[in-house]
Design a protein around this motif. Sequence first.
Motif, mmCIF file in Angstrom:
data_model
loop_
_atom_site.group_PDB
_atom_site.id
_atom_site.type_symbol
_atom_site.label_atom_id
_atom_site.label_comp_id
_atom_site.label_asym_id
_atom_site.label_seq_id
_atom_site.Cartn_x
_atom_site.Cartn_y
_atom_site.Cartn_z
ATOM 1 N N TYR A 1 -3.283 15.588 2.953
ATOM 2 C CA TYR A 1 -3.147 14.423 2.765
ATOM 3 C C TYR A 1 -2.135 13.793 2.885
ATOM 4 O O TYR A 1 -0.428 14.269 3.158
ATOM 5 N N TYR A 2 -1.980 13.215 4.001
ATOM 6 C CA TYR A 2 -0.473 13.005 4.675
ATOM 7 C C TYR A 2 0.261 11.469 4.527
ATOM 8 O O TYR A 2 -0.495 9.953 3.657
ATOM 9 N N ARG A 3 1.192 11.371 4.247
ATOM 10 C CA ARG A 3 2.242 10.198 3.465
ATOM 11 C C ARG A 3 2.336 9.742 4.416
ATOM 12 O O ARG A 3 2.510 9.929 5.800
ATOM 13 N N ILE A 4 1.383 7.993 4.552
ATOM 14 C CA ILE A 4 1.419 7.746 5.857
ATOM 15 C C ILE A 4 2.466 5.817 5.219
ATOM 16 O O ILE A 4 2.374 5.011 6.165
ATOM 17 N N ASP A 5 3.553 6.308 4.776
ATOM 18 C CA ASP A 5 4.439 4.606 3.955
ATOM 19 C C ASP A 5 5.509 5.421 4.045
ATOM 20 O O ASP A 5 5.424 6.678 3.348
ATOM 21 N N GLU A 6 6.459 4.927 3.818
ATOM 22 C CA GLU A 6 7.484 5.108 3.740
ATOM 23 C C GLU A 6 8.033 4.908 2.155
ATOM 24 O O GLU A 6 8.964 6.116 1.679
ATOM 25 N N ASP A 7 7.389 4.341 1.902
ATOM 26 C CA ASP A 7 7.110 4.715 0.109
ATOM 27 C C ASP A 7 6.812 5.696 -0.476
ATOM 28 O O ASP A 7 6.520 4.971 -1.844
ATOM 29 N N SER A 8 5.905 6.513 -0.106
ATOM 30 C CA SER A 8 5.216 7.257 -0.232
ATOM 31 C C SER A 8 4.106 6.274 -1.410
ATOM 32 O O SER A 8 3.898 6.726 -2.413
ATOM 33 N N ASN A 9 3.244 5.277 -1.228
ATOM 34 C CA ASN A 9 2.807 4.457 -1.617
ATOM 35 C C ASN A 9 0.847 4.898 -1.171
ATOM 36 O O ASN A 9 0.674 4.412 -2.196
ATOM 37 N N LEU A 10 1.192 5.217 -0.355
ATOM 38 C CA LEU A 10 -0.187 5.502 0.908
ATOM 39 C C LEU A 10 -0.357 7.021 0.870
ATOM 40 O O LEU A 10 0.888 7.514 2.017
ATOM 41 N N TYR A 11 -1.050 7.444 0.689
ATOM 42 C CA TYR A 11 -1.431 8.935 1.142
ATOM 43 C C TYR A 11 -3.046 9.101 1.678
ATOM 44 O O TYR A 11 -4.028 8.690 0.811
ATOM 45 N N MET A 12 -3.042 9.746 2.883
ATOM 46 C CA MET A 12 -4.641 9.925 3.339
ATOM 47 C C MET A 12 -4.795 11.718 4.269
ATOM 48 O O MET A 12 -4.279 11.765 4.130
ATOM 49 N N GLN A 13 -5.915 12.155 3.544
ATOM 50 C CA GLN A 13 -6.717 12.476 4.110
ATOM 51 C C GLN A 13 -7.963 12.070 4.789
ATOM 52 O O GLN A 13 -9.111 11.451 4.615
ATOM 53 N N TYR B 1 -4.565 4.277 12.576
ATOM 54 C CA TYR B 1 -4.028 5.695 13.186
ATOM 55 C C TYR B 1 -5.928 5.773 13.682
ATOM 56 O O TYR B 1 -6.205 7.106 14.472
ATOM 57 N N LEU B 2 -6.932 5.293 12.837
ATOM 58 C CA LEU B 2 -7.908 5.895 13.757
ATOM 59 C C LEU B 2 -9.159 4.741 13.785
ATOM 60 O O LEU B 2 -8.682 4.362 14.185
ATOM 61 N N GLY B 3 -10.261 5.943 14.400
ATOM 62 C CA GLY B 3 -11.210 4.635 14.695
ATOM 63 C C GLY B 3 -11.835 3.643 13.687
ATOM 64 O O GLY B 3 -11.861 4.472 12.428
ATOM 65 N N VAL B 4 -12.919 2.880 14.045
ATOM 66 C CA VAL B 4 -13.093 1.777 13.075
ATOM 67 C C VAL B 4 -14.168 2.846 12.626
ATOM 68 O O VAL B 4 -14.614 2.097 11.075
ATOM 69 N N ASP B 5 -14.694 3.936 12.837
ATOM 70 C CA ASP B 5 -16.093 4.820 12.418
ATOM 71 C C ASP B 5 -15.591 6.145 11.703
ATOM 72 O O ASP B 5 -16.622 6.416 11.223
ATOM 73 N N CYS B 6 -14.504 5.313 11.325
ATOM 74 C CA CYS B 6 -13.812 7.064 11.228
ATOM 75 C C CYS B 6 -14.178 6.776 9.136
ATOM 76 O O CYS B 6 -14.600 6.044 8.652
ATOM 77 N N GLU B 7 -14.014 8.179 7.474
ATOM 78 C CA GLU B 7 -14.253 8.071 6.722
ATOM 79 C C GLU B 7 -12.883 8.754 6.626
ATOM 80 O O GLU B 7 -12.332 10.032 6.794
ATOM 81 N N VAL B 8 -11.986 8.710 4.874
ATOM 82 C CA VAL B 8 -10.482 8.722 4.560
ATOM 83 C C VAL B 8 -10.955 8.796 3.270
ATOM 84 O O VAL B 8 -11.835 8.041 2.646
ATOM 85 N N ASN B 9 -10.065 9.734 2.498
ATOM 86 C CA ASN B 9 -9.609 9.939 1.283
ATOM 87 C C ASN B 9 -8.881 9.098 1.073
ATOM 88 O O ASN B 9 -7.137 9.600 2.200
ATOM 89 N N LEU B 10 -8.217 8.558 0.408
ATOM 90 C CA LEU B 10 -7.021 7.414 0.142
ATOM 91 C C LEU B 10 -6.195 7.019 -0.890
ATOM 92 O O LEU B 10 -7.259 6.450 -1.707
ATOM 93 N N VAL B 11 -5.226 8.041 -1.097
ATOM 94 C CA VAL B 11 -4.682 7.727 -2.283
ATOM 95 C C VAL B 11 -3.597 6.094 -2.317
ATOM 96 O O VAL B 11 -2.893 6.035 -1.036
ATOM 97 N N VAL B 12 -4.002 5.749 -3.281
ATOM 98 C CA VAL B 12 -3.293 3.688 -3.168
ATOM 99 C C VAL B 12 -2.550 3.616 -4.709
ATOM 100 O O VAL B 12 -3.064 3.573 -5.318
ATOM 101 N N LYS B 13 -1.356 3.550 -4.600
ATOM 102 C CA LYS B 13 -0.451 3.299 -5.664
ATOM 103 C C LYS B 13 -0.404 1.441 -5.939
ATOM 104 O O LYS B 13 -0.915 1.162 -5.000
ATOM 105 N N SER B 14 -0.174 1.525 -6.444
ATOM 106 C CA SER B 14 -0.744 -0.120 -7.497
ATOM 107 C C SER B 14 0.392 -0.976 -6.649
ATOM 108 O O SER B 14 -0.397 -2.164 -6.209
ATOM 109 N N GLN B 15 0.961 -0.707 -6.225
ATOM 110 C CA GLN B 15 1.568 -1.565 -5.011
ATOM 111 C C GLN B 15 1.157 -2.145 -3.728
ATOM 112 O O GLN B 15 1.520 -2.947 -3.306
ATOM 113 N N MET B 16 0.413 -1.803 -3.592
ATOM 114 C CA MET B 16 -0.835 -1.157 -1.947
ATOM 115 C C MET B 16 -1.611 -2.099 -2.294
ATOM 116 O O MET B 16 -2.659 -1.469 -1.589
ATOM 117 N N GLY B 17 -2.260 -1.896 -3.158
ATOM 118 C CA GLY B 17 -3.866 -1.565 -3.958
ATOM 119 C C GLY B 17 -4.211 -3.468 -4.424
ATOM 120 O O GLY B 17 -3.208 -4.314 -4.046
#
Length: 191
Positions: free
Chosen positions: A67-79, A153-169
């Motif tokens: 899972y990559y942290r994709i924002d500085e505030d640790s609100n999003l993690y993407m696999q 970061y990815l193509g439109v035809d991607c699939e991800v698992n994304l952890v979303v904290k409430s501030q970005m939800g």
Amino acid sequence: MKLSRLCLIAAAGVASAMAFSSCDDGKSYADLLTEETHAVNYFLANHRVVNEIPADTVFEYGENAPYYRIDEDSNLYMQVINPGTPDNKVSYDELIYFRYTRYNLKYYFETGDLVGSGNSNNLNIQATSFRYGNTSLSSASEFGMGIQMPLKYLGVDCEVNLVVKSQMGPTSDMANVVPFLFNLRYFRQPY
């Protein structure tokens, strides 16, 4: 005169009681944010976590990817499950359809059960959509801006698992301070 004043006093009392009772659960917003962080950390503890995006934006992908942290505030993690086609990038305000399953991470923290809901496995339910980067539309608040970030970061035809904290939800998740895990697949056409 006395009756209208009495009605005003009664109405003010009812309003005060309602306001007080909504805060009567004993938890402050800071407490709820702490619970949210614990729930996210509990989930991520079972996975590898990388605290930055690869410099070349070439992500490790598959079911065992970190899972990559994709924002500085640790609100999003993407696999990244499937990175999609690298040159199949999204444009600003482009209509993007997506299918998703989301899992309440607070519930997972409390029970150990990941229970999903969404439209991913039921093709009788229409795909949902957003206009990429356009924050003025209701879809931006309905699903939150977090679900759009993988397309940076990815193509439109991607699939991800994304952890979303409430501030970005979604707005409702912000108010309730609920983090979610989303499995997302994106499309240019409804699917």
